[in-house]
Design a protein around this motif. Structure first.
Motif, mmCIF file in Angstrom:
data_model
loop_
_atom_site.group_PDB
_atom_site.id
_atom_site.type_symbol
_atom_site.label_atom_id
_atom_site.label_comp_id
_atom_site.label_asym_id
_atom_site.label_seq_id
_atom_site.Cartn_x
_atom_site.Cartn_y
_atom_site.Cartn_z
ATOM 1 N N TYR A 1 19.317 5.488 36.570
ATOM 2 C CA TYR A 1 17.858 5.096 37.235
ATOM 3 C C TYR A 1 17.881 3.490 37.487
ATOM 4 O O TYR A 1 18.730 2.700 36.953
ATOM 5 C CB TYR A 1 16.778 5.440 36.279
ATOM 6 C CG TYR A 1 16.600 6.938 35.730
ATOM 7 C CD1 TYR A 1 17.325 7.440 34.819
ATOM 8 C CD2 TYR A 1 15.728 7.838 36.475
ATOM 9 C CE1 TYR A 1 17.293 8.704 34.370
ATOM 10 C CE2 TYR A 1 15.502 8.888 36.069
ATOM 11 C CZ TYR A 1 16.178 9.735 34.959
ATOM 12 O OH TYR A 1 16.138 10.744 34.631
ATOM 13 N N TRP B 1 9.241 5.773 36.611
ATOM 14 C CA TRP B 1 10.688 6.149 36.870
ATOM 15 C C TRP B 1 10.798 6.877 38.249
ATOM 16 O O TRP B 1 9.988 7.764 38.482
ATOM 17 C CB TRP B 1 11.425 6.961 35.775
ATOM 18 C CG TRP B 1 11.586 5.984 34.529
ATOM 19 C CD1 TRP B 1 10.403 6.212 33.263
ATOM 20 C CD2 TRP B 1 12.227 5.093 34.117
ATOM 21 N NE1 TRP B 1 10.957 5.457 32.341
ATOM 22 C CE2 TRP B 1 12.048 4.527 32.660
ATOM 23 C CE3 TRP B 1 13.644 4.425 34.911
ATOM 24 C CZ2 TRP B 1 12.663 3.552 32.456
ATOM 25 C CZ3 TRP B 1 14.213 3.692 34.200
ATOM 26 C CH2 TRP B 1 13.734 3.271 32.812
ATOM 27 N N GLY C 1 16.152 9.177 39.809
ATOM 28 C CA GLY C 1 17.441 9.038 39.268
ATOM 29 C C GLY C 1 18.521 9.726 40.117
ATOM 30 O O GLY C 1 18.269 10.500 41.135
#
Length: 120
Positions: free
Chosen positions: A94, A110, A113
């Motif tokens: 990430y 986040w 990824g």
């Protein structure tokens, strides 16, 4: 908040290389430090590398000498060149804005990824 889209992961043999990219948008990209992090199966997300606004870099001991972070402020993109990959580098990688002194588990955003798998 910087929004990110990571790419470039894949399956590679031990000793191989991959280059990850992270396209960012949102806050003024050129003024913030960016970081790379990873989460291996069954483990907490951990710091891998940070790239300061001026290009200065910092690395986790486990990747020092093998990984190289870089950024292109004109393209709002950060990169992670990964060489001499090991099976223990297998993880979802990430990128995110890097906040010095704050552990990854306290970040509240986040991206999706990108999976890196290193076969032995």
């Amino acid at each position: 908040q910087v929004q990110v889209v990571e790419s470039g992961g894949g399956l590679v043999q031990a000793g191989g290389s991959l280059r990850l990219s992270c396209a960012a948008s949102g806050r003024t990209f050129s003024t913030v430090a960016m970081g790379w992090f990873r989460r291996a199966p069954g483990k907490e997300r951990e710091f891998v590398a940070a790239i300061n606004w001026n290009g200065a870099t910092y690395y986790a001991d486990s990747v020092k000498g093998r990984f190289t972070g870089a950024r292109d402020n004109a393209k709002n993109t950060v990169y992670l060149q990964m060489n001499s990959l090991k099976p223990e580098d297998t993880a979802v990688y990430y990128c995110n804005e890097y906040i010095h002194g704050v552990q990854p588990r306290f970040y509240d955003y986040w991206g999706q990824g990108t999976q890196v798998t290193v076969s032995s």
